[in-house]
Write an enzyme that holds these catalytic residues in place. Structure first.
Site, PDB file in Angstrom:
ATOM      1  N   VAL A 199      27.461  24.756  -4.514  1.00 45.78           N
ATOM      2  CA  VAL A 199      27.597  25.411  -5.818  1.00 45.78           C
ATOM      3  C   VAL A 199      28.371  26.732  -5.694  1.00 45.78           C
ATOM      4  CG1 VAL A 199      26.345  26.351  -7.808  1.00 45.78           C
ATOM      5  CG2 VAL A 199      25.427  24.348  -6.598  1.00 45.78           C
ATOM      6  N   GLU A 257      20.406  28.718 -16.408  1.00 42.68           N
ATOM      7  CA  GLU A 257      20.789  27.435 -17.023  1.00 42.68           C
ATOM      8  C   GLU A 257      21.002  26.328 -15.979  1.00 42.68           C
ATOM      9  OE1 GLU A 257      21.323  26.724 -20.606  1.00 42.68           O
ATOM     10  OE2 GLU A 257      20.974  24.852 -19.528  1.00 42.68           O
ATOM     11  N   VAL A 295      18.196  23.550 -14.319  1.00 47.90           N
ATOM     12  CA  VAL A 295      17.737  22.255 -14.839  1.00 47.90           C
ATOM     13  C   VAL A 295      18.915  21.475 -15.404  1.00 47.90           C
ATOM     14  CG1 VAL A 295      16.186  21.068 -16.449  1.00 47.90           C
ATOM     15  CG2 VAL A 295      15.489  23.247 -15.433  1.00 47.90           C
ATOM     16  N   GLY A 306      21.865  20.419 -14.174  1.00 49.99           N
ATOM     17  CA  GLY A 306      23.253  20.749 -13.813  1.00 49.99           C
ATOM     18  C   GLY A 306      24.058  21.377 -14.919  1.00 49.99           C
ATOM     19  N   GLY A 308      27.271  15.850  -2.579  1.00 49.99           N
ATOM     20  CA  GLY A 308      26.791  17.211  -2.906  1.00 49.99           C
ATOM     21  C   GLY A 308      25.719  17.245  -3.974  1.00 49.99           C
ATOM     22  N   LYS A 332      11.738  21.140 -12.288  1.00 55.21           N
ATOM     23  CA  LYS A 332      12.488  21.189 -13.551  1.00 55.21           C
ATOM     24  C   LYS A 332      11.552  20.906 -14.732  1.00 55.21           C
ATOM     25  CE  LYS A 332      16.792  19.863 -11.297  1.00 55.21           C
ATOM     26  NZ  LYS A 332      17.565  18.734 -10.761  1.00 55.21           N
TER      27      LYS A 332
HETATM   28  P1  NDP Z   1      23.940  24.580  -0.144  1.00 55.01           P
HETATM   29  O1  NDP Z   1      22.951  24.253   0.926  1.00 55.01           O
HETATM   30  O2  NDP Z   1      25.176  23.784  -0.248  1.00 55.01           O
HETATM   31  O3  NDP Z   1      24.364  26.131  -0.025  1.00 55.01           O
HETATM   32  C1  NDP Z   1      23.456  27.135   0.290  1.00 55.01           C
HETATM   33  C2  NDP Z   1      24.219  28.405   0.612  1.00 55.01           C
HETATM   34  O4  NDP Z   1      23.290  29.447   0.867  1.00 55.01           O
HETATM   35  C3  NDP Z   1      25.112  28.304   1.847  1.00 55.01           C
HETATM   36  O5  NDP Z   1      26.333  28.965   1.609  1.00 55.01           O
HETATM   37  C4  NDP Z   1      24.320  29.040   2.934  1.00 55.01           C
HETATM   38  O6  NDP Z   1      25.141  29.690   3.880  1.00 55.01           O
HETATM   39  C5  NDP Z   1      23.627  30.095   2.099  1.00 55.01           C
HETATM   40  N1  NDP Z   1      22.392  30.574   2.704  1.00 55.01           N
HETATM   41  C6  NDP Z   1      21.345  29.850   3.160  1.00 55.01           C
HETATM   42  N2  NDP Z   1      20.387  30.678   3.619  1.00 55.01           N
HETATM   43  C7  NDP Z   1      20.850  31.940   3.482  1.00 55.01           C
HETATM   44  C8  NDP Z   1      20.322  33.232   3.768  1.00 55.01           C
HETATM   45  N3  NDP Z   1      19.121  33.383   4.339  1.00 55.01           N
HETATM   46  N4  NDP Z   1      21.085  34.332   3.483  1.00 55.01           N
HETATM   47  C9  NDP Z   1      22.312  34.168   2.928  1.00 55.01           C
HETATM   48  N5  NDP Z   1      22.857  32.976   2.605  1.00 55.01           N
HETATM   49  C10 NDP Z   1      22.127  31.875   2.894  1.00 55.01           C
HETATM   50  O7  NDP Z   1      23.116  24.540  -1.515  1.00 55.01           O
HETATM   51  P2  NDP Z   1      23.669  24.185  -2.983  1.00 55.01           P
HETATM   52  O8  NDP Z   1      24.885  24.965  -3.245  1.00 55.01           O
HETATM   53  O9  NDP Z   1      23.693  22.716  -3.176  1.00 55.01           O
HETATM   54  O10 NDP Z   1      22.447  24.709  -3.900  1.00 55.01           O
HETATM   55  C11 NDP Z   1      22.264  26.077  -4.132  1.00 55.01           C
HETATM   56  C12 NDP Z   1      21.220  26.252  -5.233  1.00 55.01           C
HETATM   57  O11 NDP Z   1      21.675  25.613  -6.421  1.00 55.01           O
HETATM   58  C13 NDP Z   1      19.853  25.649  -4.927  1.00 55.01           C
HETATM   59  O12 NDP Z   1      18.866  26.440  -5.541  1.00 55.01           O
HETATM   60  C14 NDP Z   1      19.920  24.299  -5.618  1.00 55.01           C
HETATM   61  O13 NDP Z   1      18.648  23.795  -5.958  1.00 55.01           O
HETATM   62  C15 NDP Z   1      20.698  24.685  -6.857  1.00 55.01           C
HETATM   63  N6  NDP Z   1      21.373  23.582  -7.523  1.00 55.01           N
HETATM   64  C16 NDP Z   1      22.173  22.740  -6.802  1.00 55.01           C
HETATM   65  C17 NDP Z   1      22.834  21.709  -7.427  1.00 55.01           C
HETATM   66  C18 NDP Z   1      23.705  20.753  -6.691  1.00 55.01           C
HETATM   67  O14 NDP Z   1      24.148  19.760  -7.311  1.00 55.01           O
HETATM   68  N7  NDP Z   1      24.006  20.971  -5.414  1.00 55.01           N
HETATM   69  C19 NDP Z   1      22.684  21.488  -8.884  1.00 55.01           C
HETATM   70  C20 NDP Z   1      21.826  22.455  -9.551  1.00 55.01           C
HETATM   71  C21 NDP Z   1      21.203  23.454  -8.876  1.00 55.01           C
HETATM   72  P3  NDP Z   1      26.108  28.872   4.868  1.00 55.01           P
HETATM   73  O15 NDP Z   1      27.234  28.380   4.001  1.00 55.01           O
HETATM   74  O16 NDP Z   1      26.541  29.874   5.854  1.00 55.01           O
HETATM   75  O17 NDP Z   1      25.277  27.758   5.424  1.00 55.01           O
HETATM   76  N1  HSE Z   2      19.404  17.877  -6.116  1.00 55.14           N
HETATM   77  C1  HSE Z   2      19.478  18.065  -7.517  1.00 55.14           C
HETATM   78  C2  HSE Z   2      19.691  16.722  -8.192  1.00 55.14           C
HETATM   79  C3  HSE Z   2      20.614  18.986  -7.844  1.00 55.14           C
HETATM   80  O1  HSE Z   2      20.000  15.749  -7.491  1.00 55.14           O
HETATM   81  O2  HSE Z   2      19.520  16.640  -9.405  1.00 55.14           O
HETATM   82  C4  HSE Z   2      20.693  19.351  -9.308  1.00 55.14           C
HETATM   83  O3  HSE Z   2      19.630  20.149  -9.678  1.00 55.14           O
END
Ligand code: NDP
Ligand code: HSE
Length: 435
Positions: free
Chosen positions: A14, A128, A131, A133, A186, A204
């Protein structure tokens, strides 16, 4: 125009898309907000990994120092999980920053602390993306529908599990293969157990129920069943019934006996269920989400769109980012959550549902009567029975009318102990079919 400085926590699926959109849409965003957005820093775990549109000097592993820096106005948290995200958000709000987060796990587990801090420090807190996306769903509940009386919210809110069930139903894919695909696209959480065991959907559901019913609901209050126990017999059984299996999140206001007031409580639950193919939720494919909201005056509303993935989620994050930025420019703040209703969350056993049950039984006289008597003893009314003889055995498919879940569960439990029942091959709740 003084720029608004943004600290981004996390640059994964994200976060990297948030950076891309900030970069590609900079001029438009400036015009829409009335001030430019400027990236002040990006906190990550692995500092050496190259990130598009992020110069190395912006990267840090010291997220706490970044969120409390004086030159930061807005903090966007897309790390996920409980800690360090909670401490970072609390520190950010305490030091006067506006906050945007996609972290449903944190909001559902400890929303009281996070929402309490937003109230205490007068901070903007927008979420937003937490929940469904890309789908604008929380803002309609927080703002557009806040004058109405919401009765029910039902939908598909997890993209990963919908993707898996869809691949199993439409392509005969295996669970493991479909999950791997969802991960590579992803959609899945860092630990996909959160998706497949229903924790993500339960988080959610808690957020939706809290907003819909103005009552405190946490993840621990939600009855949760994931999709790991869904068998090929369940999927085939659903097909034979012209139905599909979907992981549903259901939040219901349970009315008082006289139907007045706020109701006697709420039911919040997540489980796989059969729904007829003719229902709009059945046509929600791949990682799409869809949510129905039923409100007293507004009637039925349907929200549909991409429920997971980097770019769709980043769209929701950017929407929030623009909102909090506009609030800062205008010297105002967004809505504050109030949970004045204090409605109890009712136990699952009291929830009224319907069951589909598939049994392998001995094919001899009196068996059907014995099974029917057991249902009657638990006060569970049978809506339909279908029997298919197979040599010495027979397959019985029973669909019940609505009954308390405790009575249905006790019926199944006793069926398993009957010596004429060789196997209870499939048990699934039936939803969105008002028989
Ligand atoms: P990722 O695992 O792809 O990314 C997580 C990021 O956080 C990485 O850049 C990681 O660093 C960084 N990170 C992890 N731990 C630490 C820390 N202790 N300090 C600083 N940075 C840290 O997760 P997503 O992007 O998929 O998800 C992020 C959030 O968005 C979550 O809360 C998820 O539930 C929510 N979300 C995700 C969706 C999806 O479709 N993926 C949809 C809706 C919500 P590094 O890159 O160095 O590993
Ligand atoms: N892992 C979550 C899903 C990401 O599959 O719906 C979006 O919140």
């Amino acid at each position: 125009m003084k720029p608004l400085r943004v600290a981004l926590l996390g640059c994964g699926t994200v976060g990297s898309e948030v950076v891309r959109l900030l970069h590609e849409q900079a001029a438009d965003l400036t015009a829409r907000i009335g001030a430019p957005l400027e990236l002040a820093g990006v906190a990550v775990r692995r500092i050496d990994k190259a990130r598009a549109h992020v110069t190395p000097d912006l990267l840090t592993t010291d997220a706490m120092s970044l969120v409390t820096r004086e030159d930061v106005d807005i903090v966007v948290e897309v790390i996920g999980g409980i800690e360090p995200a909670r401490s970072l958000l609390l520190a950010a709000m305490k030091s006067g920053k506006s906050v945007v987060t996609a972290n449903k796990a944190l909001l559902a587990e400890d929303g009281e602390t996070i929402f309490g801090a937003a109230r205490e420090y007068g901070a903007d807190l927008y979420y937003e993306a937490a929940v469904a996306g890309a789908i604008p769903l929380l803002r309609p509940l927080r703002e557009s529908l806040v004058g109405d009386h919401v009765k029910r919210v039902i939908g598909i809110v997890n993209g990963t599990t919908n993707y898996i069930l869809d691949r199993m139903d439409a392509h005969g894919a295996s669970f493991v293969d479909a999950l791997e695909e969802a991960q590579s696209l992803g959609y899945a959480e860092a630990d996909p157990t959160a998706d497949v065991e229903g924790f993500d959907a339960a988080a959610k559901a808690a957020i939706l129920a809290q907003l819909a019913f103005h009552t405190p609901v946490s993840a621990a209050d939600v009855h949760r069943e994931g999709i790991t126990e869904v068998t090929s017999a369940d999927v085939a059984g659903a097909k034979a019934m012209n139905s599909v299996v979907k992981l549903l999140a259901i939040c219901e206001r349970v009315p008082d006996a006289d139907g007045s007031g706020n109701g006697r409580g709420v039911s919040v639950r997540v489980y796989p269920a059969m729904i007829p193919r003719s229902h709009p939720l059945a046509s929600v494919r791949e990682a799409y989400n869809a949510v129905f909201v039923e409100a007293e005056s507004a009637g039925s509303l349907m929200f549909y769109g991409a429920g997971a993935g980097g770019a769709p989620t980043a769209s929701a994050v950017l929407g929030d980012l623009v909102a909090v930025a506009r609030n800062r420019v205008g010297g105002t703040r967004g809505p504050v959550e109030v949970t004045y209703a204090e409605l109890p969350v009712l136990p699952m056993g009291e929830t009224v549902t319907r069951y589909y049950i598939q049994l392998d039984v001995a094919d001899r006289s009196g068996v059907l009567a014995q099974v029917a008597e057991l249902f009657a003893r638990h006060d569970v009314s049978i809506q339909a029975v279908q029997q298919d003889g197979r040599g010495e055995d027979a397959q019985l498919v029973i669909v019940t009318h609505r009954a308390p879940d405790a009575a249905l569960a006790a019926t199944v439990e006793e069926l398993r102990r009957l010596d004429i029942v060789r196997e209870v091959a499939s048990v699934m709740r039936v939803e969105a079919d008002d028989a």
